[in-house]
Design an enzyme around this catalytic site. Structure first.
Site, short mmCIF file in Angstrom:
data_model
loop_
_atom_site.label_atom_id
_atom_site.label_comp_id
_atom_site.label_asym_id
_atom_site.label_seq_id
_atom_site.Cartn_x
_atom_site.Cartn_y
_atom_site.Cartn_z
CB SER A 251 -1.13 -6.37 9.98
OG SER A 251 -0.53 -6.34 8.71
CB SER B 109 -0.14 -2.64 8.27
OG SER B 109 -1.37 -3.30 8.49
CE LYS C 61 -3.67 -1.38 10.41
NZ LYS C 61 -3.46 -2.81 10.08
#
Length: 379
Positions: free
Chosen positions: A125, A101, A24
């Site tokens: 997330s 996210s 990420k």
């Protein structure tokens, strides 16, 4: 993310040798810029000189870096729909949102572009994208994995979590990232059914829950504090926003960056909070966390929904976008407010889209929780 490829060394041998790793774009990776899903941050970013310890641990165990992945802007959203860099396709249901996210890491693993994805979970997330993309995932005990070299959103909730397509790979990666559990626990779990969480499911979702958990003898328990799910969610929302007011708003103010729809509302909410608001929310959190510790003891395992429904369509109306997050967070806030580990696994489909379920265990029982999930729910 479309960064120029830079070689990222990894060990030639180790427990993760041969597995591909997606990271990420909140974590520093040497030689790569870090965007936080934000074009203003990307424009300011130089190539990183070092790699975040959580990522480095996976590389040192033999994982091969394949790329940095999309995130919601500043990681402050749940759907995976970045207004600037686009929304990754959900490979398990291309017409549905991927969840965020940690959207890119989940999508990369679900698509077979990576075997392990590392993301962050503040409010859900990792857990929501895992459920939405048909993956195994874990939000560890708060503080269990290093977040050095990673963007801070809400320090009292932020965790580094993992995705995989199967239980065995997730267990291998978690063993590297998390190390051994703090204390031994009984081999057999004491199953607990959170009746007030399950009551938030509709009939079709409840049918999947019953098909997965119905054969287990589980003690019914109620987990929500006085005021119910709404009180817990309100407390989470205030505390997360107070954290973000300290960590993210200074960056927003210093840069004068434009605020996309959704982010502008969250920023405005955070700005209006006071120390009294934070104290009142902590007065919900701390007794709730203590009550959850008492319910779970050393051997309790909560048979928990992840979110209330499968992912909605990418072209859904504004009313769906506005309402879904609030309902989802009333379930996701349980583990977050209590600082507990939660393991997500694929459980079924609703109208062609994945719907996951989960186990929530005692603080520090992450590895045991993964072993239990793999033993009982591996498909």
């Amino acid at each position: 993310m479309p960064y120029p490829a830079v070689a990222v060394p990894s060990a030639e041998a180790g427990p993760l040798a041969g597995l591909r790793l997606a990271v990420k774009d909140l974590f520093a990776v040497a030689g790569y810029r870090t965007s936080w899903g934000c074009p203003t941050k990307l424009a300011m970013s130089e190539a990183e000189s070092g790699t975040a310890p959580a990522v480095q641990a996976l590389l040192d165990a033999g994982a091969n870096f394949v790329g940095k992945t999309h995130t919601d802007e500043l990681a402050w959203a749940l759907y995976g729909l970045n207004a600037h860099f686009g929304a990754p396709i959900n490979p398990a249901a291309p017409d549905r949102i991927p969840g965020g996210s940690s959207s890119g890491s989940a999508a990369a693993v679900a698509a077979g572009l990576a075997d392990i994805g590392i993301g962050t979970d503040t409010g859900g997330s990792v857990r929501a994208p895992a459920s939405f993309c048909g993956l195994w995932g874990i939000r560890p005990t708060h503080g269990r994995a290093s977040l050095a070299g990673c963007m801070e959103l809400a320090a009292s909730f932020d965790t580094a979590g993992l995705f995989a397509r199967d239980a065995g790979t997730l267990e291998r990666a978690a063993a590297v990232l998390l190390g051994p559990d703090v204390a031994d626990a009984p081999a057999e779990p004491r199953w607990l059914m959170p009746v007030d969480m399950v009551a938030r499911l509709g009939p079709e979702q409840r049918a999947i829950y019953d098909a997965s958990f119905g054969s287990l003898v589980a003690e019914p328990v109620s987990v929500y504090p006085d005021g119910g799910a709404e009180a817990l969610y309100d407390g989470f929302r205030v505390l997360q926003s107070c954290d973000a007011k300290r960590s993210i708003l200074p960056f927003i103010d210093a840069t004068g960056m434009p605020l996309a729809a959704g982010l502008d509302e969250r920023v405005a909410f955070a700005r209006g909070l006071t120390e009294a608001d934070e104290a009142a929310a902590n007065a919900v959190r701390e007794p709730f966390a203590a009550a959850m510790d008492a319910i779970l003891g050393a051997d309790g395992v909560l048979l928990a929904p992840v979110v209330h429904d499968a992912p909605f369509r990418r072209d859904a109306g504004r009313a769906v976008f506005d309402a879904f997050r609030h309902e989802a967070m009333k379930l996701l806030a349980v583990a977050g407010m209590a600082r507990l580990p939660q393991v997500v696994f694929p459980a079924g489909t609703l109208d062609g889209a994945p719907f996951g379920l989960s186990l929530i265990g005692p603080r520090g029982s992450d590895r045991r929780l993964l072993e239990i999930a793999g033993r009982f729910f591996r498909r």
